[in-house]
Design a protein around this motif. Structure first.
Motif, PDB file in Angstrom:
ATOM      1  N   UNK A 142       0.850  -1.070   0.076  1.00  0.00           N
ATOM      2  CA  UNK A 142       0.087  -0.152   0.010  1.00  0.00           C
ATOM      3  C   UNK A 142       0.957   1.493  -0.015  1.00  0.00           C
ATOM      4  N   UNK A 143       1.731   1.426   0.738  1.00  0.00           N
ATOM      5  CA  UNK A 143       2.560   2.797   0.982  1.00  0.00           C
ATOM      6  C   UNK A 143       3.496   2.801  -0.210  1.00  0.00           C
ATOM      7  N   UNK A 144       4.343   1.740  -0.642  1.00  0.00           N
ATOM      8  CA  UNK A 144       4.940   2.031  -1.724  1.00  0.00           C
ATOM      9  C   UNK A 144       4.158   2.637  -3.023  1.00  0.00           C
ATOM     10  N   UNK A 145       3.031   1.916  -3.141  1.00  0.00           N
ATOM     11  CA  UNK A 145       1.984   2.136  -4.257  1.00  0.00           C
ATOM     12  C   UNK A 145       1.717   3.628  -4.174  1.00  0.00           C
ATOM     13  N   UNK A 146       1.249   4.142  -2.785  1.00  0.00           N
ATOM     14  CA  UNK A 146       1.027   5.271  -2.723  1.00  0.00           C
ATOM     15  C   UNK A 146       2.284   6.470  -2.783  1.00  0.00           C
TER      16      UNK A 146
ATOM     17  N   UNK B 195       5.958  -0.325 -11.076  1.00  0.00           N
ATOM     18  CA  UNK B 195       4.942   1.058 -11.259  1.00  0.00           C
ATOM     19  C   UNK B 195       3.565   0.789 -10.741  1.00  0.00           C
ATOM     20  N   UNK B 196       3.468  -0.115  -9.657  1.00  0.00           N
ATOM     21  CA  UNK B 196       2.337  -0.317  -8.975  1.00  0.00           C
ATOM     22  C   UNK B 196       1.606   0.911  -8.060  1.00  0.00           C
ATOM     23  N   UNK B 197       0.523   1.583  -8.630  1.00  0.00           N
ATOM     24  CA  UNK B 197       0.127   2.798  -8.140  1.00  0.00           C
ATOM     25  C   UNK B 197      -1.020   2.315  -7.443  1.00  0.00           C
ATOM     26  N   UNK B 198      -1.848   3.427  -6.699  1.00  0.00           N
ATOM     27  CA  UNK B 198      -2.894   2.752  -5.903  1.00  0.00           C
ATOM     28  C   UNK B 198      -3.947   2.063  -6.717  1.00  0.00           C
TER      29      UNK B 198
ATOM     30  N   UNK C 120      -9.993  -4.062  -1.309  1.00  0.00           N
ATOM     31  CA  UNK C 120      -9.961  -3.218  -2.484  1.00  0.00           C
ATOM     32  C   UNK C 120     -10.863  -1.887  -2.262  1.00  0.00           C
ATOM     33  N   UNK C 121     -11.985  -2.041  -2.002  1.00  0.00           N
ATOM     34  CA  UNK C 121     -13.085  -0.877  -1.699  1.00  0.00           C
ATOM     35  C   UNK C 121     -12.416   0.006  -0.615  1.00  0.00           C
ATOM     36  N   UNK C 122     -11.851  -0.497   0.436  1.00  0.00           N
ATOM     37  CA  UNK C 122     -11.177   0.389   1.455  1.00  0.00           C
ATOM     38  C   UNK C 122      -9.927   0.964   0.798  1.00  0.00           C
ATOM     39  N   UNK C 123      -9.195   0.481  -0.020  1.00  0.00           N
ATOM     40  CA  UNK C 123      -8.217   1.088  -0.693  1.00  0.00           C
ATOM     41  C   UNK C 123      -8.871   2.342  -1.725  1.00  0.00           C
ATOM     42  N   UNK C 124      -9.800   1.929  -2.340  1.00  0.00           N
ATOM     43  CA  UNK C 124     -10.321   3.104  -3.206  1.00  0.00           C
ATOM     44  C   UNK C 124     -10.757   4.087  -2.428  1.00  0.00           C
TER      45      UNK C 124
END
Length: 319
Positions: free
Chosen positions: A92-96, A272-275, A292-296
């Protein structure tokens, strides 16, 4: 002296009740206002429903342990998905961080290049129509098509980019096959595609800037940079702020070009994995719909925060 006749409709006659006042006729403006709202209400309700329902559904799904299928049996687990996402230091944090790096890098370059091109095309010159036509060519193709095109150009084995490099004596590169080169290259591809849009927006803003203040500054002895910094840029600030917000929001949501070039997961090492890509993988690769819904939801709050920050900074500068 003749007696004065009193009109029966005049108020105050003794022994007679006041005549009822006639209702003023409805004006054209009132009728037009009511007609406007009558015509707009169905569209506003439809748009509101299309916005509110997906947001409410996603928010409700983020509070459940939905897995395997959206309509499968699920139970509410409160904020556990949000805590799991925020505690995921591996994905999560690397994607952010990549989302922020990609957005800031691409938007800054697009704004600088777009403003420079807009200033160059501000005055008419020979071949201006041809230049503007060529400029908008990258906007005509979809991001997926652009991604596939650059994937072929930057192919490590058969791509034309490596043939050009070896032709001038430089070593071959892995390009999008490299973990370290992928994100910067995709930022440059995004810059190549969307700089024309920033140019057109800023060029439209420059056409509304009056020439008299710049001419007065020229008479006072200001050079080109001083005229741009102290005269043109402040008057262009509202257009620049609007273009910056629009492009930043669009860059934050970038998905298609990343997926088209690097596939699921944003590459073998999630380079290159973004959120957006992360949420897509959770949904369609792992079927973890609740997470996934929480991430969105977190991603939406992040976008809203960026927009509010940019608008405040833009309003402070304009003020």
């Amino acid at each position: 002296m003749a007696a004065t006749e009193v009109s029966p409709s005049r108020a105050g006659a003794p022994g007679q009740p006041d005549a009822p006042r006639s209702r003023p006729p409805r004006t054209f403006e009132q009728a037009n206002r009511r007609l406007k709202w009558a015509m707009l209400t169905p569209a506003l309700l439809f748009v509101g429903l299309m916005i509110v329902f997906p947001l409410a559904f996603t928010l409700n799904l983020s509070l459940t342990d939905a897995f395997g299928a959206v309509n499968a049996d699920k139970r509410h687990i409160g904020l556990r998905n949000f805590l799991d996402a925020l505690g995921d230091v591996r994905r999560f944090w690397p994607a952010a961080r990549r989302t922020l790096v990609f957005t800031v890098g691409a938007v800054v370059l697009e704004t600088v290049l777009g403003l420079a091109l807009a200033m160059l095309m501000r005055k008419p010159f020979r071949g201006m129509r041809l230049v503007r036509t060529v400029l908008i060519i990258p906007l005509l193709a979809t991001p997926v098509a652009i991604g596939v095109l650059w994937l072929l150009i930057l192919d490590p084995t058969n791509g034309i980019a490596n043939h050009l490099l070896t032709g001038i004596g430089l070593p071959r590169q892995e390009f999008l096959g490299s973990v370290s080169q992928s994100l910067p290259l995709l930022m440059l591809i995004d810059v190549w595609q969307w700089t024309p849009m920033m140019t057109l927006l800023l060029l439209a803003g420059l056409t509304t800037v009056p020439e008299e203040p710049e001419e007065a500054a020229l008479v006072d002895g200001a050079n080109a940079w001083q005229r741009f910094r102290h005269v043109i840029l402040p008057m262009l600030a509202p257009t620049l702020a609007t273009a910056l917000v629009l492009r930043a929001v669009d860059a934050l949501k970038t998905f298609d070009i990343l997926y088209a070039t690097k596939g699921a997961g944003g590459g073998s090492d999630f380079e290159v994995e973004t959120l957006n890509v992360y949420a897509y993988g959770l949904t369609f690769d792992y079927q973890e719909y609740g997470l996934a819904a929480a991430v969105l939801v977190l991603f939406t709050l992040f976008i809203i925060g960026v927009v509010v920050l940019l608008r405040r900074r833009g309003g402070r500068k304009n003020g």
